[in-house]
Structures are given as C-alpha cells and as structure tokens.
Design a protein around this motif. Structure first.
Motif, PDB file in Angstrom:
ATOM      1  N   PRO A 302       0.557  -1.088   0.018  1.00 57.49           N
ATOM      2  CA  PRO A 302       0.269  -0.357  -0.345  1.00 57.49           C
ATOM      3  C   PRO A 302       1.108   1.221   0.087  1.00 57.49           C
ATOM      4  N   SER A 303       0.369   2.324  -0.662  1.00 54.88           N
ATOM      5  CA  SER A 303       0.607   3.482  -0.408  1.00 54.88           C
ATOM      6  C   SER A 303      -0.417   4.571  -0.205  1.00 54.88           C
ATOM      7  N   ARG A 304       0.150   5.666   0.031  1.00 60.70           N
ATOM      8  CA  ARG A 304      -1.230   6.814   0.177  1.00 60.70           C
ATOM      9  C   ARG A 304      -2.475   6.681  -0.506  1.00 60.70           C
ATOM     10  N   ASP A 305      -2.699   6.853  -1.325  1.00 61.58           N
ATOM     11  CA  ASP A 305      -3.878   6.642  -2.679  1.00 61.58           C
ATOM     12  C   ASP A 305      -3.303   5.244  -3.429  1.00 61.58           C
ATOM     13  N   SER A 306      -2.598   4.532  -3.708  1.00 66.84           N
ATOM     14  CA  SER A 306      -3.257   3.612  -4.250  1.00 66.84           C
ATOM     15  C   SER A 306      -2.536   1.895  -3.762  1.00 66.84           C
ATOM     16  N   VAL A 307      -3.238   1.704  -3.870  1.00 68.26           N
ATOM     17  CA  VAL A 307      -1.597  -0.303  -3.553  1.00 68.26           C
ATOM     18  C   VAL A 307      -1.717  -0.886  -5.415  1.00 68.26           C
ATOM     19  N   ARG A 308      -0.556  -1.325  -4.352  1.00 73.13           N
ATOM     20  CA  ARG A 308       0.031  -2.327  -5.085  1.00 73.13           C
ATOM     21  C   ARG A 308       0.088  -4.396  -5.631  1.00 73.13           C
ATOM     22  N   LEU A 379      -3.569  -0.072  -8.167  1.00 72.74           N
ATOM     23  CA  LEU A 379      -5.422   0.129  -8.282  1.00 72.74           C
ATOM     24  C   LEU A 379      -5.843   0.655  -6.856  1.00 72.74           C
ATOM     25  N   PRO A 380      -6.392   2.305  -7.787  1.00 74.11           N
ATOM     26  CA  PRO A 380      -6.321   3.415  -6.704  1.00 74.11           C
ATOM     27  C   PRO A 380      -7.433   2.842  -5.609  1.00 74.11           C
ATOM     28  N   THR A 381      -6.497   3.856  -4.367  1.00 72.08           N
ATOM     29  CA  THR A 381      -7.562   3.060  -2.615  1.00 72.08           C
ATOM     30  C   THR A 381      -7.976   3.962  -2.486  1.00 72.08           C
ATOM     31  N   VAL A 382      -9.247   4.350  -1.332  1.00 69.22           N
ATOM     32  CA  VAL A 382      -9.998   5.070  -0.710  1.00 69.22           C
ATOM     33  C   VAL A 382      -9.787   5.374   1.313  1.00 69.22           C
ATOM     34  N   ALA A 383     -10.427   6.053   1.264  1.00 66.88           N
ATOM     35  CA  ALA A 383     -10.181   6.318   2.594  1.00 66.88           C
ATOM     36  C   ALA A 383     -10.756   4.891   3.153  1.00 66.88           C
ATOM     37  N   SER A 384     -10.981   4.321   4.403  1.00 65.97           N
ATOM     38  CA  SER A 384     -11.946   3.136   4.659  1.00 65.97           C
ATOM     39  C   SER A 384     -12.539   3.608   5.806  1.00 65.97           C
ATOM     40  N   ILE A 385     -13.031   5.114   5.046  1.00 68.36           N
ATOM     41  CA  ILE A 385     -14.334   5.304   6.305  1.00 68.36           C
ATOM     42  C   ILE A 385     -15.548   4.966   5.334  1.00 68.36           C
ATOM     43  N   PRO A 386     -16.408   4.321   6.340  1.00 63.89           N
ATOM     44  CA  PRO A 386     -17.862   3.797   5.992  1.00 63.89           C
ATOM     45  C   PRO A 386     -18.544   4.886   5.799  1.00 63.89           C
ATOM     46  N   GLU A 387     -19.215   4.899   4.640  1.00 59.90           N
ATOM     47  CA  GLU A 387     -20.103   5.718   4.526  1.00 59.90           C
ATOM     48  C   GLU A 387     -21.447   5.750   4.850  1.00 59.90           C
ATOM     49  N   PRO A 388     -21.528   6.792   5.185  1.00 55.59           N
ATOM     50  CA  PRO A 388     -23.006   7.134   6.275  1.00 55.59           C
ATOM     51  C   PRO A 388     -23.992   6.131   5.284  1.00 55.59           C
ATOM     52  N   THR A 389     -24.987   5.603   6.516  1.00 49.12           N
ATOM     53  CA  THR A 389     -26.578   5.199   5.804  1.00 49.12           C
ATOM     54  C   THR A 389     -27.391   5.361   6.988  1.00 49.12           C
ATOM     55  N   VAL A 390     -28.607   5.651   5.978  1.00 48.69           N
ATOM     56  CA  VAL A 390     -29.722   5.505   7.048  1.00 48.69           C
ATOM     57  C   VAL A 390     -30.341   4.661   6.924  1.00 48.69           C
ATOM     58  N   PRO A 391     -30.395   3.804   7.529  1.00 41.33           N
ATOM     59  CA  PRO A 391     -30.934   2.176   7.726  1.00 41.33           C
ATOM     60  C   PRO A 391     -32.435   2.379   7.595  1.00 41.33           C
ATOM     61  N   LYS A 392     -33.084   1.513   6.628  1.00 42.12           N
ATOM     62  CA  LYS A 392     -34.301   1.785   7.394  1.00 42.12           C
ATOM     63  C   LYS A 392     -35.053   0.812   8.442  1.00 42.12           C
ATOM     64  N   THR A 393     -35.652   0.621   9.192  1.00 42.81           N
ATOM     65  CA  THR A 393     -36.520  -0.136   9.972  1.00 42.81           C
ATOM     66  C   THR A 393     -36.802  -1.162   9.058  1.00 42.81           C
ATOM     67  N   PRO A 394     -36.304  -2.677   9.181  1.00 41.44           N
ATOM     68  CA  PRO A 394     -37.316  -3.847   8.584  1.00 41.44           C
ATOM     69  C   PRO A 394     -38.268  -3.907   9.372  1.00 41.44           C
ATOM     70  N   GLN A 395     -39.141  -4.310   7.825  1.00 42.13           N
ATOM     71  CA  GLN A 395     -40.666  -4.704   8.583  1.00 42.13           C
ATOM     72  C   GLN A 395     -40.784  -6.042   9.551  1.00 42.13           C
ATOM     73  N   THR A 396     -41.386  -5.988  10.277  1.00 46.14           N
ATOM     74  CA  THR A 396     -41.321  -7.027  11.626  1.00 46.14           C
ATOM     75  C   THR A 396     -42.593  -7.886  10.585  1.00 46.14           C
ATOM     76  N   TRP A 397     -42.827  -9.561  11.084  1.00 44.46           N
ATOM     77  CA  TRP A 397     -43.559 -10.485  11.065  1.00 44.46           C
ATOM     78  C   TRP A 397     -44.929 -10.373  11.450  1.00 44.46           C
ATOM     79  N   GLU A 398     -45.065  -9.542  12.283  1.00 42.78           N
ATOM     80  CA  GLU A 398     -46.435  -8.711  13.125  1.00 42.78           C
ATOM     81  C   GLU A 398     -46.805  -8.032  11.879  1.00 42.78           C
TER      82      GLU A 398
END
Length: 528
Positions: A302-308, A379-398
């Motif tokens: 790895p290097s600053r913004d790529s990996v070999r 290959l170019p790399t990106v910062a390994s910071i998770p992208e923010p997501t707004v998860p939807k609450t899954p529907q319940t069985w009921e």
C-alpha cells in the motif's frame, strides 16, 4: 492521325454514360441489404440485377446448401424444367458467334463472372439479345459478381452472429433457471446458521456465476469492452478472499503453496465481482502454468492513495518474445504437453480491460522460460471510512402478517422456496404452476401481490399480467420474474402491467424488501 467519326464518338459516350449509370445502381445494392437476412438479401439482389446490368437474362448460382440458384428471362422468373434447360444451355459455353442458344428464346449474347463468397465460388451469367460490349459490360458484370459475393458473405456473417446472440440469450435464460433455486436455498440456509461458512461460499459463487451469465445476454458488451461495472466501496481483503476461493481447489490438486499477504484496512472503489475475477484469473493462470508443488504468492504494497498487488509464481515463465503480446485476445504461450489444459487466450485480455476500466494499471515481467512470472496491478484506494447510511427499520413479522402473495412459477422447487421464505417473513402465500391456475386461484385467494414467472406454459406471464390488470385494475402489485433482463424485456413487462421486473436468480431477501416497500410501507394501498 485519323479522327474517329462522330457516330463512333457518340456511341462510346452513350456506352460510358450507361456504364456510369449502371455502376451507380450496382454500388447502391449493398446498402439496401444492410440488416437483411441472407434470404432477404438475395431477393433484393436478384430483383435488381436485370435492371442494373440492362440484361434480358440473369442466371445466378451461389455455393452452399439449399436452393442457391436463380434465373430470370426478360423479367420473368425461370423455375423447374425451364431452369434446368437454361443451366444446360449455358453450361457448354457460347457458339462460334459468341452467343448462347436458349430454348424457347433463341440466341443471347452472354458474359460470365465468378461470384466469390469466402473460399467458395458462385456463378453469374448476364446476357441480352444484342451483342455486349466487352469493355463496359464485362466490367459491370465482374463488378456485380463481386458485389453479390461481398453482400452475401456479409449477410451470412451477420446472420450467424444473430443466431449466436439468440443462442447465448437462450442459454443464459436456461442457466438462470437452475441458479434461481440454488440462490434461494442458500438464502434460506443463512437463516439457520448451522453451516454459515459453507452457505456464504455457495452464495458468493452463485452470485459470481450469475454476473457472468448476465454477460451472455449482450455479447457485444463483452467483445467491445462495454461491461457495466459497479462503483462501490469494497475491501481488498474480501476481493482476495473470493479470488482465493476461485483458485484454491485447482491449487490443492496441484499441491501448490498459495500465500496471500495481509490486505486488512485497504479499501478500493470498484466492482467487487469483477475485481475478484481479475485476481482469480491471475491466480488460476499461475496455478495452471506452475509445475506441481510450486510456490504462488500475492504481496500487498500500500501507498498513500493506491495499492500495488503483486502475483508471483515460480512456474514455466513467459518467453521474452511473448511479453509484448501477452494481454492481446487469443494469444497463448506455447505450453508443455503436461501443462494444465483450459482457456482460449482471453483471460489476460479481459483482466487488462477490467483493471483499466477501474482506474488501474497492470504489467507483467518474466526472466524467460522456466523462470516464473510476475503480474503487478496498481489500483487507486479510498479512505476506509464507512459511508454514512440511514438504515430503514425492517418490517416485523407482525407487520407483514395478513398480506397475501400469490407465487406463479412452473419450477416447483423455486416456487416452494419462495413460498417458504415469504412465509417465514410473515407473508401469507399460495403457489400455482401455470397461468390458467393462477387466474382461478386469484379469485379465491385475493392476493395483494403476485410474483409471476414470465415463461409459463400455455398462458405466459405477460398474458397473465394483462388479464389480471383487466379483471382487478391497478391495485394488486405484479412482479415479473424472468431469465431475460434486457431493456426491451423490461419495457415489455411494463407494457403488460407489471410494477416490477426482477431477473433470475431472484434474491429472496430482495424480494422481501420489494414487497415491504411496495405493499407494507405503502399501506393503505389496500387493506390486509
């Protein structure tokens, strides 16, 4: 020097004008045949040649199987016994005056030219009741023969390509049918984590195979490098894990040592399946071209913004004269008789294309035959910071309980697995296996949604959707499930009344998500 009489000059001018006119007509013929089948192309040519060559007689015989012989005499088609008599009359050649004696017609002056179609040769004979000009007419008839040959050869090639595309589209559809229950069963296994690791491997490789099958639907995308690539964050470790799973079985049989460096914390942006294909292909090649008991390694730099990523082996190596062409399609290095078989010389060309499309570079080095090979990908790399997501609450069985879904599929395994998965999620389900049964069951079950296979016997899914829309209006949600995924297939589904188009193998988790979005969260579209 004596001057030519005016009448001779006028005659030559008239002949030249006619030659230019007829030549322009001939040159227009190929454009009229673009996109035509071979049968349609030959009809166009056959109809146009008498006018284009100003001839009373046209006889055309082409190489190949089936009916490949045509003739017209003074604007009328010649068939049956007349065609046989004409063929016999022109077979021995002209008489002492240069004319052919045609039964029922008399003498016609004719010229003949070969029609080249690939390595084969056909025959074109053109004639008229007055002697032909051996300068202009011979030139025109030879030009016509060459144009007929080129046009028919092109039509044959394009027709073969169309047939190949149709075959590959059908093949991909047929391959999707067994893939669908495999993926469904894998997703159901995931809900009972007795064999979690095995389930994940089955699912990953089913999805991988599914993506490869998708390419068969549009072969031009593959041959022209127009593959659709996803652009998402993916860990290098997961990519190399998939690549290892691709190559490990063959490496084990060959008793190779396969070492992969630490890729933890390195994040790429690209298509995870295609990146796995890149490294899986390189590892598989290394396995194939390394004698049993060899050493294959993957190092990560790895290097600053790529990996070999460097893939090395101590195998047969690559001769120096082949290094410059190793990434070209269909190029294969000469293998020893006991080398592992397989491949058409396309793998490295595909690898290079995929790497470049994802912003990377690839290079190869070898010290020669028997000295191993090294492939280096950056290959170019990106910062390994998770992208923010707004998860939807899954529907319940009921929340899902009471919402009814009718599943219509002539594959009993897939239909039952879909029913089980939706039932486990809380939906009430019913299953039928053909369109007529679906219409009858719909009125009894009154479903809020229908999951309809398009390729049903007798009454297909499109006809079924149209009938359901006519009987029940816009309220029920209709989901098309099909092995065909081109834009024309999606448009046809929408025209038939489908709300959603899903391509096999359908993810059961995705199916549940779609139903949650369209009927449960959308309530009160209809009341349960």
């Amino acid at each position: 020097m004596s001057e030519r009489p005016p009448s001779e000059i006028d005659d030559r001018a008239r002949r030249l004008q006619r030659c230019i006119r007829d030549l322009a007509t001939l040159n227009a013929l190929p454009s009229m045949c673009i996109g035509r089948t071979p049968d349609e192309a030959i009809e166009i040519l056959y109809d146009a040649l008498p006018t284009a060559l100003s001839s009373d007689l046209i006889y055309l015989a082409l190489p190949g199987e089936g009916r490949r012989e045509w003739a017209s005499l003074r604007g009328e088609g010649v068939t049956g016994e007349g065609l046989a008599e004409l063929r016999a009359a022109i077979a021995p050649g002209p008489d002492e005056s240069g004319a052919f004696l045609i039964p029922g017609v008399g003498r016609l002056w004719c010229l003949e030219a070969e029609v080249p179609i690939g390595h084969a040769r056909g025959r074109l004979v053109a004639g008229r009741a007055t002697p032909l000009d051996f300068d202009t007419d011979r030139f025109l008839i030879r030009t016509a023969a060459n144009l007929v040959g080129t046009t028919m050869e092109t039509a044959d090639v394009l027709d073969a390509a169309r047939r190949k595309d149709e075959f590959l589209a059908m093949l991909s559809h047929e391959l999707r049918n067994p893939l669908a229950p495999i993926l469904a069963a894998s997703e159901l296994l995931a809900r009972h984590p007795v064999a979690a690791r095995e389930q994940r491997i089955i699912e990953r490789h089913t999805l991988h195979l599914t993506r490869l099958v998708d390419d068969l639907l549009d072969i031009s995308r593959v041959t022209h490098g127009h593959l659709e690539l996803r652009n998402e964050r993916v860990s290098l470790a997961s990519v190399l894990e998939r690549a290892f799973e691709i190559a490990a079985p063959l490496a084990s049989r060959q008793r190779h040592t396969l070492n992969i460096g630490n890729a933890a914390g390195i994040t790429l942006r690209g298509d995870p399946v295609r990146l796995a294909q890149v490294f899986g292909n390189l590892l598989t090649n290394a396995v194939k071209f390394t004698p049993a008991g060899g050493q294959i390694g993957v190092s990560i730099e790895p290097s600053r913004d790529s990996v070999r990523i460097v893939v090395r082996d101590n195998g047969r190596g690559i001769p120096t004269e082949h290094l410059g062409r190793i990434f070209e399609p269909f190029v294969q290095v000469q293998r020893e008789p006991n080398a592992v078989r397989g491949g058409l010389g396309l793998g490295l060309a595909i690898v290079k294309n995929l790497v470049q499309q994802q912003g990377g570079t690839i290079a190869v080095h070898s010290d020669g035959a028997g000295r191993g090979a090294t492939f280096t990908i950056e290959l170019p790399t990106v910062a390994s910071i998770p992208e923010p997501t707004v998860p939807k609450t899954p529907q319940t069985w009921e929340a899902r309980n009471g919402w009814r879904v009718l599943i219509v599929d002539d594959n009993p395994d897939l239909a039952e697995l879909m029913s089980e998965a939706l039932g486990d999620s809380g939906y009430r389900t019913a299953v039928v296996h053909d369109g007529h049964a679906a219409l009858a069951r719909w009125d009894e079950f009154l479903p809020h949604a229908g999951v309809l296979d398009v390729g049903l016997p007798e009454l297909d899914g499109y006809e079924l959707a149209t009938a359901l829309r006519a009987a029940h209006g816009p309220e029920p949600m209709l989901i098309a499930v099909t092995g065909y995924g081109q834009s024309s297939d999606r448009a046809r589904a929408a025209t038939a009344g489908f709300d959603c188009h899903m391509v096999k193998p359908v993810s059961l988790n995705e199916l549940v998500r779609v139903l949650d979005e369209r009927i449960v969260r959308a309530a009160p579209r209809v009341s349960p």
